[in-house]
Design a protein around this motif. Structure first.
Motif, PDB file in Angstrom:
ATOM      1  N   ASP A  16      41.654  48.522  37.981  1.00  0.00           N
ATOM      2  CA  ASP A  16      42.391  49.392  38.832  1.00  0.00           C
ATOM      3  C   ASP A  16      42.993  47.678  40.200  1.00  0.00           C
ATOM      4  OD1 ASP A  16      43.403  50.944  40.924  1.00  0.00           O
ATOM      5  OD2 ASP A  16      42.024  51.294  42.027  1.00  0.00           O
ATOM      6  N   PHE A  17      43.066  47.181  39.409  1.00  0.00           N
ATOM      7  CA  PHE A  17      43.902  45.892  39.787  1.00  0.00           C
ATOM      8  C   PHE A  17      44.911  46.039  40.515  1.00  0.00           C
ATOM      9  CE2 PHE A  17      40.060  44.141  36.725  1.00  0.00           C
ATOM     10  CZ  PHE A  17      39.860  43.245  37.686  1.00  0.00           C
TER      11      PHE A  17
ATOM     12  N   PHE B  90      40.122  36.468  36.281  1.00  0.00           N
ATOM     13  CA  PHE B  90      40.495  37.370  37.396  1.00  0.00           C
ATOM     14  C   PHE B  90      41.646  36.978  37.531  1.00  0.00           C
ATOM     15  CE2 PHE B  90      41.105  37.757  41.822  1.00  0.00           C
ATOM     16  CZ  PHE B  90      40.459  39.068  41.904  1.00  0.00           C
TER      17      PHE B  90
ATOM     18  N   ASP C 237      44.434  46.613  43.791  1.00  0.00           N
ATOM     19  CA  ASP C 237      43.728  45.592  44.746  1.00  0.00           C
ATOM     20  C   ASP C 237      45.269  44.589  45.317  1.00  0.00           C
ATOM     21  OD1 ASP C 237      41.431  45.750  44.465  1.00  0.00           O
ATOM     22  OD2 ASP C 237      40.529  45.195  42.999  1.00  0.00           O
ATOM     23  N   ARG C 238      45.593  44.433  43.598  1.00  0.00           N
ATOM     24  CA  ARG C 238      47.325  43.691  44.355  1.00  0.00           C
ATOM     25  C   ARG C 238      48.161  44.318  45.044  1.00  0.00           C
ATOM     26  NH1 ARG C 238      49.124  43.159  39.460  1.00  0.00           N
ATOM     27  NH2 ARG C 238      50.979  45.028  39.843  1.00  0.00           N
TER      28      ARG C 238
ATOM     29  N   CYS D  26      38.211  40.134  47.284  1.00  0.00           N
ATOM     30  CA  CYS D  26      39.733  40.462  48.080  1.00  0.00           C
ATOM     31  C   CYS D  26      39.746  40.988  48.730  1.00  0.00           C
ATOM     32  CB  CYS D  26      40.306  40.341  46.517  1.00  0.00           C
ATOM     33  SG  CYS D  26      41.583  40.164  46.229  1.00  0.00           S
ATOM     34  N   HIS D  27      38.983  42.165  48.497  1.00  0.00           N
ATOM     35  CA  HIS D  27      39.075  43.389  49.385  1.00  0.00           C
ATOM     36  C   HIS D  27      38.563  42.484  51.326  1.00  0.00           C
ATOM     37  CE1 HIS D  27      38.246  46.109  46.651  1.00  0.00           C
ATOM     38  NE2 HIS D  27      39.563  45.783  46.341  1.00  0.00           N
TER      39      HIS D  27
ATOM     40  N   PHE E 188      44.591  39.954  38.020  1.00  0.00           N
ATOM     41  CA  PHE E 188      44.890  40.206  39.456  1.00  0.00           C
ATOM     42  C   PHE E 188      46.190  40.698  39.217  1.00  0.00           C
ATOM     43  CE2 PHE E 188      46.867  39.271  43.197  1.00  0.00           C
ATOM     44  CZ  PHE E 188      45.692  39.999  44.145  1.00  0.00           C
TER      45      PHE E 188
ATOM     46  N   THR F 219      36.190  45.049  33.961  1.00  0.00           N
ATOM     47  CA  THR F 219      36.192  46.285  35.642  1.00  0.00           C
ATOM     48  C   THR F 219      34.268  45.143  35.510  1.00  0.00           C
ATOM     49  OG1 THR F 219      37.425  47.286  34.140  1.00  0.00           O
ATOM     50  CG2 THR F 219      35.905  48.214  36.036  1.00  0.00           C
TER      51      THR F 219
ATOM     52  N   GLN G 251      34.312  39.901  42.200  1.00  0.00           N
ATOM     53  CA  GLN G 251      35.696  39.035  43.005  1.00  0.00           C
ATOM     54  C   GLN G 251      36.286  39.951  43.741  1.00  0.00           C
ATOM     55  OE1 GLN G 251      34.145  38.004  39.651  1.00  0.00           O
ATOM     56  NE2 GLN G 251      34.300  36.603  38.919  1.00  0.00           N
ATOM     57  N   ARG G 252      36.547  41.337  43.325  1.00  0.00           N
ATOM     58  CA  ARG G 252      37.353  42.603  43.356  1.00  0.00           C
ATOM     59  C   ARG G 252      36.733  42.811  45.321  1.00  0.00           C
ATOM     60  NH1 ARG G 252      38.170  47.855  40.779  1.00  0.00           N
ATOM     61  NH2 ARG G 252      39.521  47.995  42.080  1.00  0.00           N
ATOM     62  N   ARG G 253      35.749  42.794  45.385  1.00  0.00           N
ATOM     63  CA  ARG G 253      34.710  43.025  46.411  1.00  0.00           C
ATOM     64  C   ARG G 253      35.179  42.216  47.393  1.00  0.00           C
ATOM     65  NH1 ARG G 253      30.500  45.043  43.496  1.00  0.00           N
ATOM     66  NH2 ARG G 253      29.745  43.283  43.275  1.00  0.00           N
TER      67      ARG G 253
END
Length: 234
Positions: free
Chosen positions: A120-121, A107, A124-125, A73-74, A111, A63, A69-71
């Motif tokens: 919490d991927f 990642f 995200d997806r 992606c957002h 994802f 996590t 990478q999650r940020r």
């Protein structure tokens, strides 16, 4: 002298944490999420006890490793939805999500997989899927995206894109961009495509040499497992 000791301990702890995260990014990028924790510790130059003191479970490590990478992606999703040209927004979203996945096998795995609840991927997806659905609706209305496109086509595309990870690292990004370019051209509306809302006669036969219609898209989202083995046990 004693007053400096807590500061030195905190400094060492921060350095160790940073080394562990750098190592995790490198190890998971090349080996995927199946890489064992001991490999991350070895790569970071710390003992297993130090690693587990900072990250008690593999879920916690993954996590934190992919927080950036999650940020990103957002941001990709937000910028694509804000683009005044829906086809351009759609293209950029496809290109940048592919590039993000190309940089890290780990990642991409996180994802595309319904991972344990601590990660919490899945959200995200779903956020990306909803953005693609909205951009597709707008681009089809503008006549720029094939009317037969459905949102699960994106997930099918990303599943195929995972093969890029087998390309040598030096050529991986170029291969990803080429893959995305081919997909975007396949999604682009061309003269002769039915415009959304136009009636099509059921008795109309295709012209000689015409391509057959696309088969129904598989329901990929429902095919994802809702649970996977706990990665902290590895």
């Amino acid at each position: 002298m004693t007053g400096r000791l807590p500061h030195l301990v905190r400094s060492d702890a921060r350095d160790n944490r940073a080394r562990i995260l750098d190592a995790a990014r490198a190890v998971f990028a090349e080996e995927g999420l199946g890489a064992p924790m001991r490999e991350v510790a070895r790569h970071a130059g710390v003992g297993p006890a130090t690693l587990y003191r900072h990250f008690p479970t593999k879920r916690a490590l993954i996590t934190e490793t992919f927080a950036e990478q999650r940020r990103t992606c957002h941001t990709i999703v937000r910028d694509a939805l804000a683009d005044s040209d829906p086809w351009r927004g759609f293209r950029h979203l496809v290109e940048q999500i592919c590039e993000l996945h190309a940089h890290s096998r780990g990642f991409a795995d996180a994802f595309m997989t319904a991972f344990p609840e601590a990660m919490d991927f899945d959200a995200d997806r779903e956020r990306t899927v909803r953005a693609v659905a909205e951009l597709a609706r707008r681009a089809q209305k503008a006549g720029r995206l094939r009317p037969g496109f459905v949102v699960d086509d994106l997930l099918l595309m990303l599943m195929a894109h995972r093969g890029v990870q087998d390309v040598p690292r030096a050529a991986r990004l170029a291969a990803s961009r080429r893959f995305a370019a081919y997909l975007i051209e396949a999604f682009r509306a061309v003269p002769g495509d039915a415009v959304p809302g136009d009636p099509v006669s059921e008795s109309a036969a295709p012209e000689a040499g015409a391509s057959p219609p696309l088969p129904p898209a598989p329901r990929l989202r429902s095919a994802y497992p809702r649970s996977t083995p706990d990665p902290s046990s590895r």
